[in-house]
Scaffold this motif. Sequence first.
Motif, PDB file in Angstrom:
ATOM      1  N   UNK A 502       0.761  -1.107  -0.125  1.00 21.70           N
ATOM      2  CA  UNK A 502      -0.065  -0.024   0.142  1.00 21.70           C
ATOM      3  C   UNK A 502       0.784   1.108  -0.161  1.00 21.70           C
ATOM      4  N   UNK A 503       1.957   1.345   0.738  1.00 24.37           N
ATOM      5  CA  UNK A 503       2.833   2.371   0.797  1.00 24.37           C
ATOM      6  C   UNK A 503       3.421   2.669  -0.501  1.00 24.37           C
ATOM      7  N   UNK A 504       3.903   1.573  -1.162  1.00 24.49           N
ATOM      8  CA  UNK A 504       4.206   1.766  -2.374  1.00 24.49           C
ATOM      9  C   UNK A 504       3.401   2.314  -3.494  1.00 24.49           C
ATOM     10  N   UNK A 505       2.077   1.826  -3.598  1.00 21.82           N
ATOM     11  CA  UNK A 505       1.277   2.600  -4.551  1.00 21.82           C
ATOM     12  C   UNK A 505       0.958   4.123  -3.957  1.00 21.82           C
ATOM     13  N   UNK A 506       0.649   4.561  -2.729  1.00 21.62           N
ATOM     14  CA  UNK A 506       0.779   5.767  -2.246  1.00 21.62           C
ATOM     15  C   UNK A 506       2.002   6.612  -2.840  1.00 21.62           C
ATOM     16  N   UNK A 507       3.328   6.113  -3.025  1.00 26.16           N
ATOM     17  CA  UNK A 507       4.205   6.748  -3.321  1.00 26.16           C
ATOM     18  C   UNK A 507       4.009   6.920  -4.888  1.00 26.16           C
ATOM     19  N   UNK A 508       3.608   5.917  -5.596  1.00 25.37           N
ATOM     20  CA  UNK A 508       3.202   6.151  -6.968  1.00 25.37           C
ATOM     21  C   UNK A 508       2.326   7.425  -7.092  1.00 25.37           C
ATOM     22  N   UNK A 509       1.158   7.430  -6.396  1.00 20.60           N
ATOM     23  CA  UNK A 509       0.203   8.395  -6.342  1.00 20.60           C
ATOM     24  C   UNK A 509       0.853   9.616  -6.309  1.00 20.60           C
ATOM     25  N   UNK A 510       1.738   9.806  -5.422  1.00 22.26           N
ATOM     26  CA  UNK A 510       2.483  11.111  -5.018  1.00 22.26           C
ATOM     27  C   UNK A 510       3.048  11.762  -6.143  1.00 22.26           C
ATOM     28  N   UNK A 511       3.894  10.725  -7.193  1.00 22.40           N
ATOM     29  CA  UNK A 511       4.308  11.219  -8.311  1.00 22.40           C
ATOM     30  C   UNK A 511       3.324  11.564  -9.218  1.00 22.40           C
ATOM     31  N   UNK A 512       2.176  10.545  -9.457  1.00 24.39           N
ATOM     32  CA  UNK A 512       1.414  10.991 -10.783  1.00 24.39           C
ATOM     33  C   UNK A 512       0.164  11.289 -10.544  1.00 24.39           C
ATOM     34  N   UNK A 513      -0.488  11.514  -9.255  1.00 19.18           N
ATOM     35  CA  UNK A 513      -1.714  11.889  -9.313  1.00 19.18           C
ATOM     36  C   UNK A 513      -2.056  13.389  -9.869  1.00 19.18           C
ATOM     37  N   UNK A 514      -2.993  13.632 -10.586  1.00 21.64           N
ATOM     38  CA  UNK A 514      -3.469  14.782 -11.263  1.00 21.64           C
ATOM     39  C   UNK A 514      -2.544  14.995 -12.573  1.00 21.64           C
ATOM     40  N   UNK A 515      -1.740  13.949 -12.947  1.00 20.90           N
ATOM     41  CA  UNK A 515      -0.961  14.145 -14.179  1.00 20.90           C
ATOM     42  C   UNK A 515      -1.646  13.452 -15.415  1.00 20.90           C
ATOM     43  N   UNK A 516      -1.456  13.631 -16.558  1.00 20.11           N
ATOM     44  CA  UNK A 516      -2.262  12.904 -17.608  1.00 20.11           C
ATOM     45  C   UNK A 516      -1.540  11.625 -17.953  1.00 20.11           C
ATOM     46  N   UNK A 517      -2.365  10.677 -18.366  1.00 23.82           N
ATOM     47  CA  UNK A 517      -2.049   9.494 -18.695  1.00 23.82           C
ATOM     48  C   UNK A 517      -1.452   8.483 -17.377  1.00 23.82           C
ATOM     49  N   UNK A 518      -1.945   8.736 -16.257  1.00 18.41           N
ATOM     50  CA  UNK A 518      -1.553   8.200 -15.069  1.00 18.41           C
ATOM     51  C   UNK A 518      -1.800   6.735 -14.918  1.00 18.41           C
ATOM     52  N   UNK A 519      -0.765   5.777 -14.571  1.00 21.53           N
ATOM     53  CA  UNK A 519      -1.241   4.435 -14.336  1.00 21.53           C
ATOM     54  C   UNK A 519      -1.679   4.224 -13.054  1.00 21.53           C
ATOM     55  N   UNK A 520      -1.863   5.292 -12.223  1.00 23.80           N
ATOM     56  CA  UNK A 520      -2.576   5.001 -10.815  1.00 23.80           C
ATOM     57  C   UNK A 520      -3.735   5.752 -10.733  1.00 23.80           C
ATOM     58  N   UNK A 521      -4.554   5.552  -9.790  1.00 27.61           N
ATOM     59  CA  UNK A 521      -5.655   6.157  -9.519  1.00 27.61           C
ATOM     60  C   UNK A 521      -5.991   6.457  -8.249  1.00 27.61           C
TER      61      UNK A 521
END
Length: 881
Positions: A502-521
């Motif tokens: 879960x922590x790894x996924x939130x790290x990806x969210x911190x990078x890609x949230x609100x960016x176009x074509x994000x692989x995370x939601x």
Amino acid sequence: MYTTRFAAVWAAWVLLGSRGVGSDRCQGGCTVGMGGRAAGLLCSAPTPPPTLTQTKNSDCYSFRNSPVFDVQVGVALSFALVNAFTITIFLQKFQYSNDLQILSQLTSWFIVQLALVSVFFFILLTCAASWFQRVWKRQSAHRVWTQRQRLYVLDAAVLISLQSLVMALLIVSQSIAIAVPCPWFKQSVSLLSFIRWTLTNSILAWMCVMMRGMCWYRGSVQLPDPDRQLTIDAPWRRQAWANLPTLLIFLSTETVVVAKLAYRWIDVQEAVGVPACRTYPYDCTPSTGEFVINIITTVCLLVYAVYYIYLVVQARADHAKVPFTRYRVTYLYVQMHARHGIFIVVLLLVVSTVLRFVESKSCWSFVDIQFGLIPTQLAITVLVCVVSILTAPCSDSMDNLKQRWLMEVAWSEPQREEALADRHIEFLSRQGEEAAAAAEGGMLGTLRRMSIGLVRPSMSHMAEQAQGALRQAMGGTAGNAPGATPISEPRLAMLCMETLLKSLYFCKLAYRLETPDSPVSIEHGLSLYPDLQHHELLLEPATDTRVLLVWGRSTLVVAFRGTVTRKNVLTDLEAWSTPHLPSRKNAYGRTLRVHAGFYRAWRTADLGDRLVSRLAQLLEGCPHGARPRALFTGHSLGGALAVLASIEFVRRAPQYAAGVSVYTFGSPRVGNGPFATEHRAAVPDCWSVINNQDPIPRIPKGWFHGAGHRVVVTPRGDLIIKPSTLELSVIFKSGGVAAHHRLPNYSLSLFSLFRAQFDAAKKMEGGALGVTILAGRLDVGQTLVLRYAGLREIMDASERRMPMPVEVYQLRKARKRAIARVEERAISGTSTTFSQDDSIISEQTALELAKQAGAVGEEDVLGDTSVVRDLGGKRVLGTQE
């Protein structure tokens, strides 16, 4: 000077040894390896509950870093001294051409050698005494010894005994050389030389036997235990047959040693007379017979060296094919021999060859060989001291118990909570017994009866009841009894795989949230905890620091973004230290200091103060009776900021400290030693996850230290919790691999870890069940942000489709669509236009491809950059993620 420093370091280890040497302790007391850095080999342990996975096997144990550093310094200084002494011998050999002049200088040389040998012998005896004391203490406690443990003890006992005799004979020889006039060709000296060479031959043979035992057993009989597949695990008769080459080498060498003694006894002693020994014109030119003996001796030493090195290389190759977790003790033992043993056999071969065949007419060669080849004996003494340290069992203390717990892994969060509740009770019971032992005798019986009555509950409130009962038994308040040790509130930690994912996924969210074509939601992020409902994205423009807050009724997640922009890079480059505010010192007067760039990013525009106040405000709405939990996480620079945020949050909101956890990925070092120590005490449930050869956690160098318990994952499917300094030196290659720092590679290594649990050769106990439970609680592939990474792909090792990061899959798919559209438009002769549906990547990227691509032939993805090549070989860079 060297001798004084060396003795001081080893004496410091002996004094520290009474505390129990070890950084990563496991079950009850054990020991493992060191080769410059150390770990441990002896341990007997209870089996962890079936819901948990033990990441160190029943033989394993590790040193604390402070004694390890002392030992490492001692080993480095000793080998530097050996090398300097060897060079001095060679220089002395070529400095004098007159034999009488050489012999006249020997008395002072013998005095120097006697001093060195005495110091090393004292160190050896000190280490041996400490080792025997600990083994006897363990034996008196009626511990059960496994076959491997008995062999480790036998290894140390044999080496200590043989080398102690060698050093004692060296002292006798040097004393004779000083006290007796012209003793160089006496029969007594030749007899002492024969005994020393026999003992040295035995040591070399024993080293070969042990290394043969560390190789994979390749006999006709299949060994039943998958964790015991080495030669040392085979029956004794088959081990003896496997060591037949060693026996032949030993007997051949011993035959030459006996022949040399006979020749010296008969021929040389009759040829040399000493009517006036101080002026006698000695001739040290070796006769034909002695020259032949020297050649055969050198050949035997060469065969020893080649065979020993072959065994070390073979053992290392065999251990590379098995999981580090299940063979970590033997792996470290092999590494220790690779670092020290090879140096010793090569040194013995080189020194013996140079003295025998270079300027062979010199009396210096004859005397130095006759009186013991001191440099090689000192090097062997260092090896034996290291082995004695490695195989010294440690006491079964409360600290050992807590370190053992750190080696266990919970695969799901409910398992973690249940295990922590059980540990809470066990911790209080054990601490209560220790406190009662210092108080009245009747109290101890009460506490013991309470400990026996405790069962394995699954609710944390029972731990509180146990604590209250224990305090009442101690007289109302812990520590009230005279001389009693206060019962402290335990702050326990356990690695949880579900929380890590879960922590790894939130790290990806911190990078890609609100960016176009994000692989995370954010939708999937909110679904990871049932009570998460809200999220907020904070950005500090001055340092371009980005923080993602996700919260619910009793759960709070704080994820920091890593290095992305130029401002972030400038933050990383401010790699000097600054005091951590409020400025304070530890018990030894050292100021707590942190990385200046990270701390500036944390304090700019009062970001830290505003963030901590916001977190405390969010947790104030936690329902009554619920235990609030705060999870801090981050990758790279974000991991460093998560460490700073967690300690500041605990300091300003201590009522929530029990629920704080920190999981960082590829985090650099944040502060100095005092800061790391304070953070470890304030936030014990802090884990620094490192992917294989990620170089970022090793920097900045100097006085910076990492925060949290290290967790190393590798593409081979290994999981290494709290690796010792030796294990780190074994695992980490110089410089590291920059690509391993990327978050997708962290996901791939974790996938390999999960798949390894279904491999009979690599699985950990309870691992397959744990992965199955984990997959039932969340979508592993989606949380890892990987394609083809579901439970079916994890369980089926023969699955041909390898997992792929979603961003790479999207990028490849988008490029193929863009390339196909470009080729289609080029053939039809119409203009090239793109709709938003033509590509998953941004429209700007597709237009850029349309402008630059001609007749496109192939697509490649290299690291973070996609590269498109046309048929003419032109390289066209695409979008960098």
